[in-house]
Design an enzyme around this catalytic site. Structure first.
Site, PDB file in Angstrom:
ATOM      1  N   GLU A   1      43.372   1.644  54.102  1.00  0.00           N
ATOM      2  CA  GLU A   1      42.536   0.628  54.513  1.00  0.00           C
ATOM      3  C   GLU A   1      41.238   0.562  53.856  1.00  0.00           C
ATOM      4  O   GLU A   1      40.716  -0.295  53.192  1.00  0.00           O
ATOM      5  CB  GLU A   1      42.462   0.195  56.206  1.00  0.00           C
TER       6      GLU A   1
ATOM      7  N   GLY B   1      38.119   4.833  80.962  1.00  0.00           N
ATOM      8  CA  GLY B   1      38.507   4.526  79.882  1.00  0.00           C
ATOM      9  C   GLY B   1      38.813   3.293  79.683  1.00  0.00           C
ATOM     10  O   GLY B   1      40.063   2.893  80.447  1.00  0.00           O
TER      11      GLY B   1
ATOM     12  N   GLY C   1      44.941   1.578  76.615  1.00  0.00           N
ATOM     13  CA  GLY C   1      45.438   1.983  77.751  1.00  0.00           C
ATOM     14  C   GLY C   1      44.923   1.493  79.151  1.00  0.00           C
ATOM     15  O   GLY C   1      45.476   1.003  80.132  1.00  0.00           O
TER      16      GLY C   1
HETATM   17  C1  LIG Z   1      39.949   3.503  62.910  1.00  0.00           C
HETATM   18  C2  LIG Z   1      41.524   3.203  63.755  1.00  0.00           C
HETATM   19  C3  LIG Z   1      42.315   2.244  63.212  1.00  0.00           C
HETATM   20  C4  LIG Z   1      43.197   2.409  64.147  1.00  0.00           C
HETATM   21  N1  LIG Z   1      44.623   1.463  63.511  1.00  0.00           N
HETATM   22  C5  LIG Z   1      45.445   1.183  64.585  1.00  0.00           C
HETATM   23  C6  LIG Z   1      46.501   0.100  63.995  1.00  0.00           C
HETATM   24  O1  LIG Z   1      46.327  -0.659  62.977  1.00  0.00           O
HETATM   25  N2  LIG Z   1      47.774  -0.223  64.811  1.00  0.00           N
HETATM   26  C7  LIG Z   1      47.651   0.586  66.216  1.00  0.00           C
HETATM   27  O2  LIG Z   1      48.542   0.404  66.629  1.00  0.00           O
HETATM   28  N3  LIG Z   1      46.913   1.580  66.236  1.00  0.00           N
HETATM   29  C8  LIG Z   1      45.583   1.789  65.656  1.00  0.00           C
HETATM   30  N4  LIG Z   1      44.776   2.928  65.979  1.00  0.00           N
HETATM   31  C9  LIG Z   1      45.009   3.650  67.188  1.00  0.00           C
HETATM   32  C10 LIG Z   1      44.888   2.901  68.568  1.00  0.00           C
HETATM   33  O3  LIG Z   1      43.558   2.427  68.238  1.00  0.00           O
HETATM   34  C11 LIG Z   1      44.852   4.091  69.491  1.00  0.00           C
HETATM   35  O4  LIG Z   1      46.295   4.287  69.714  1.00  0.00           O
HETATM   36  C12 LIG Z   1      44.530   3.313  70.812  1.00  0.00           C
HETATM   37  O5  LIG Z   1      43.148   2.866  70.846  1.00  0.00           O
HETATM   38  C13 LIG Z   1      44.672   4.135  71.856  1.00  0.00           C
HETATM   39  O6  LIG Z   1      44.167   3.588  73.128  1.00  0.00           O
HETATM   40  P1  LIG Z   1      43.510   4.673  74.276  1.00  0.00           P
HETATM   41  O7  LIG Z   1      43.302   3.866  75.549  1.00  0.00           O
HETATM   42  O8  LIG Z   1      44.454   5.887  74.676  1.00  0.00           O
HETATM   43  O9  LIG Z   1      42.287   4.925  74.059  1.00  0.00           O
HETATM   44  P2  LIG Z   1      41.065   4.479  73.317  1.00  0.00           P
HETATM   45  O10 LIG Z   1      41.330   2.890  72.883  1.00  0.00           O
HETATM   46  O11 LIG Z   1      40.196   5.114  72.129  1.00  0.00           O
HETATM   47  O12 LIG Z   1      39.808   4.082  74.475  1.00  0.00           O
HETATM   48  C14 LIG Z   1      39.322   5.149  75.049  1.00  0.00           C
HETATM   49  C15 LIG Z   1      38.099   4.795  75.976  1.00  0.00           C
HETATM   50  O13 LIG Z   1      37.781   5.562  76.770  1.00  0.00           O
HETATM   51  C16 LIG Z   1      36.289   5.847  76.691  1.00  0.00           C
HETATM   52  N5  LIG Z   1      35.953   7.059  77.139  1.00  0.00           N
HETATM   53  C17 LIG Z   1      36.102   8.184  76.178  1.00  0.00           C
HETATM   54  N6  LIG Z   1      35.874   9.190  76.660  1.00  0.00           N
HETATM   55  C18 LIG Z   1      35.116   9.048  78.173  1.00  0.00           C
HETATM   56  C19 LIG Z   1      34.433   9.469  78.974  1.00  0.00           C
HETATM   57  N7  LIG Z   1      34.167  10.810  79.181  1.00  0.00           N
HETATM   58  N8  LIG Z   1      33.881   8.737  80.216  1.00  0.00           N
HETATM   59  C20 LIG Z   1      34.058   7.273  79.899  1.00  0.00           C
HETATM   60  N9  LIG Z   1      34.781   6.857  79.106  1.00  0.00           N
HETATM   61  C21 LIG Z   1      35.378   7.454  78.193  1.00  0.00           C
HETATM   62  C22 LIG Z   1      36.018   5.079  75.501  1.00  0.00           C
HETATM   63  O14 LIG Z   1      34.674   4.514  75.231  1.00  0.00           O
HETATM   64  C23 LIG Z   1      37.107   4.171  75.279  1.00  0.00           C
HETATM   65  O15 LIG Z   1      36.718   2.927  75.585  1.00  0.00           O
HETATM   66  C24 LIG Z   1      43.613   3.066  65.135  1.00  0.00           C
HETATM   67  C25 LIG Z   1      42.775   3.913  65.749  1.00  0.00           C
HETATM   68  C26 LIG Z   1      41.398   3.864  64.967  1.00  0.00           C
HETATM   69  C27 LIG Z   1      40.541   5.057  65.419  1.00  0.00           C
END
Ligand SMILES: Cc1cc2nc3c(=O)[nH]c(=O)nc-3n(C[C@H](O)[C@H](O)[C@H](O)COP(=O)(O)OP(=O)(O)OC[C@H]3O[C@@H](n4cnc5c(N)ncnc54)[C@H](O)[C@@H]3O)c2cc1C
Length: 453
Positions: A181, A12, A16
């Protein structure tokens, strides 16, 4: 290329995973980053793509381009593919290719960081998904954009006033930041952007309804800011319905159970555009990992992790970001870590640091989340901000100052200079003209998913 360095796999490249990889690129480890898409997505501005305010390249960037400097150091490989399984005994991940007919590969690891995030959750009603798309990926945003723009076209074609009214009703389910939003922006489109562009309909007559099951919107904010956000939405023309539980969604609208504190009654809202912003759950890979390791999934489908973000009994696997049900170990009792981009980034840094501690034979450290505050925009010149300022404490404000703060914070945290410039120019243009930069919707084959840019 074969090396004798410890092999780290990161699944991912969201907030993170990207942060973890960046930290590891300076260390003596051989890292492989796998994402099912070729881009890193700035989800906080995804609603702008869904509402035609920004194009996709403004809020996303190719992973290879973002990490080109780190890759030049020679110990990082970036792969596109979907991780479909994890063999925790053999220590390898199974990766499906991206092209039809591609077989699966396996990639061995000594250490694994899982940062695969969440997906839309319909609380056991997956049949609602086709009527009420959620907003999580660029593909979701294109679907919503096509429906939002298409609804006005359908209304212009409709001759029956009831059908027309249905096309001119937008129901947004979920009063968290995304729902708020979306609702604020929909009123902006209806009242300003489309003015004078239709002959048979008045886009201003569009009804935007924001539906929230609990008693207040923006439930993660203090009640005072929830109240102010509601007032701002109402001023923009949004019909805010709290204490309203969705019991059914079909092609023509939403069934509601409305609670007034004493009793509940059932209502029907006729709406052809329904947007789901009510919930997310851990990606299916999280469930597979829980089954393979015996780890616990919480109610939100997130993996319960140890204080150092590893899985119980599997110090070689860390789970971070939205997929982790983590606690913050600061002063006082441990507190749950919110599912936000700053927490995912901080977990990415902490997991990389703990991995390196482990390689050096040092004890790992419990994760501590530093909360810098919470912001949400409500619409044009309307937002709420709740900041935790060291030595001062909570600083809360709303309205135009909060909106300006929100604008600059989002531009600042966007990845890449080109994206920042694009967004600034589009927003400046939109501020003066009310125009939205990405209203062109490609015509999909009948029944196919809309795409876009
Ligand atoms: C519409 C929306 C608005 C938001 N607004 C805010 C905000 O204003 N402020 C804020 O702080 N947070 C906001 N958030 C929350 C924030 O985006 C998340 O907390 C953050 O993205 C989490 O990061 P992450 O790395 O855990 O996951 P993500 O950023 O979701 O990344 C996960 C990654 O894993 C990849 N992946 C998933 N499954 C697989 C797999 N099986 N194999 C390979 N790759 C995979 C995906 O393609 C993706 O690139 C928002 C979220 C959304 C959906």
């Amino acid at each position: 290329m074969k090396t004798s360095l410890p092999r780290v796999v990161v699944i991912g490249c969201g907030f993170g995973g990207l942060e973890a990889v960046r930290r590891l690129s300076h260390a003596a480890v051989d890292t492989t980053l796998i994402d099912r898409t070729n881009h890193h997505l700035f989800q906080p501005l995804l609603y702008q793509v869904a509402t035609a305010g920004l194009s996709a390249p403004a809020v996303s960037a190719p992973i290879r381009h973002i990490l080109r400097r780190e890759m030049r150091r020679g110990n990082l490989t970036v792969l596109q593919g979907e991780v479909t399984g994890i063999d925790v005994v053999g220590r390898r991940v199974i990766v499906a290719g991206t092209m039809p007919g591609d077989g699966a590969d396996t990639i061995a690891y000594d250490h694994l960081i899982v940062a695969a995030g969440t997906t839309n959750s319909y609380f056991g009603h997956s049949e609602w998904a086709r009527h009420a798309p959620g907003l999580k990926t660029l593909a979701d945003a294109f679907v919503i954009r096509a429906r939002v723009i298409g609804a006005f076209e359908e209304a212009e074609r409709a001759t029956d006033p009831a059908v027309r009214a249905r096309w001119l009703t937008v129901a947004i389910i979920g009063g968290g930041p995304t729902g708020v939003e979306m609702a604020g922006t929909m009123t902006e489109i209806a009242q300003h952007t489309l003015r004078g562009e239709f002959r048979r309909i008045d886009p201003k007559s569009t009804r935007v309804v924001l539906i929230e099951g609990s008693e207040r919107i923006l439930g993660t904010f203090v009640p005072e800011l929830s109240r102010r956000a509601r007032e701002q939405l109402v001023r923009l023309g949004v019909d805010v319905r709290t204490g309203c539980r969705v019991t059914g969604i079909d092609a023509d609208g939403v069934n509601l159970e409305v609670h007034d504190g004493v009793s509940a009654r059932h209502e029907r809202l006729e709406a052809r555009t329904v947007i789901w912003a009510a919930g997310v759950t851990g990606v299916p890979l999280g469930r597979a990992l829980a089954e393979a390791t015996g780890a616990t999934l919480d109610r939100g489908g997130r993996l319960v992790v140890e204080p150092d973000l590893s899985l119980p009994g599997h110090p070689e696997i860390a789970v971070i970001g939205d997929l982790a049900a983590a606690l913050s170990y600061g002063d006082g009792a441990p507190k749950p870590v919110p599912g936000l981009s700053p927490s995912a980034k901080q977990m990415g840094r902490a997991a990389a640091a703990n991995l390196l501690h482990r390689l050096r034979g040092e004890p790992t450290r419990p994760f501590r989340y530093i909360d810098y505050g919470n912001l949400a925009t409500v619409g044009r010149k309307a937002a709420v901000v709740d900041l935790g300022v060291p030595l001062i404490g909570a600083v809360r404000f709303s309205g135009i100052p909060a909106w300006l703060f929100w604008l600059f914070a989002h531009i600042y945290f966007l990845i890449g200079f080109r994206n920042r410039l694009n967004v600034m120019l589009d927003w400046a243009w939109a501020y003066f003209t009310h125009e939205r930069a990405a209203r062109v919707v490609p015509q999909p084959e009948r029944g196919a998913m809309p795409t876009g840019s």
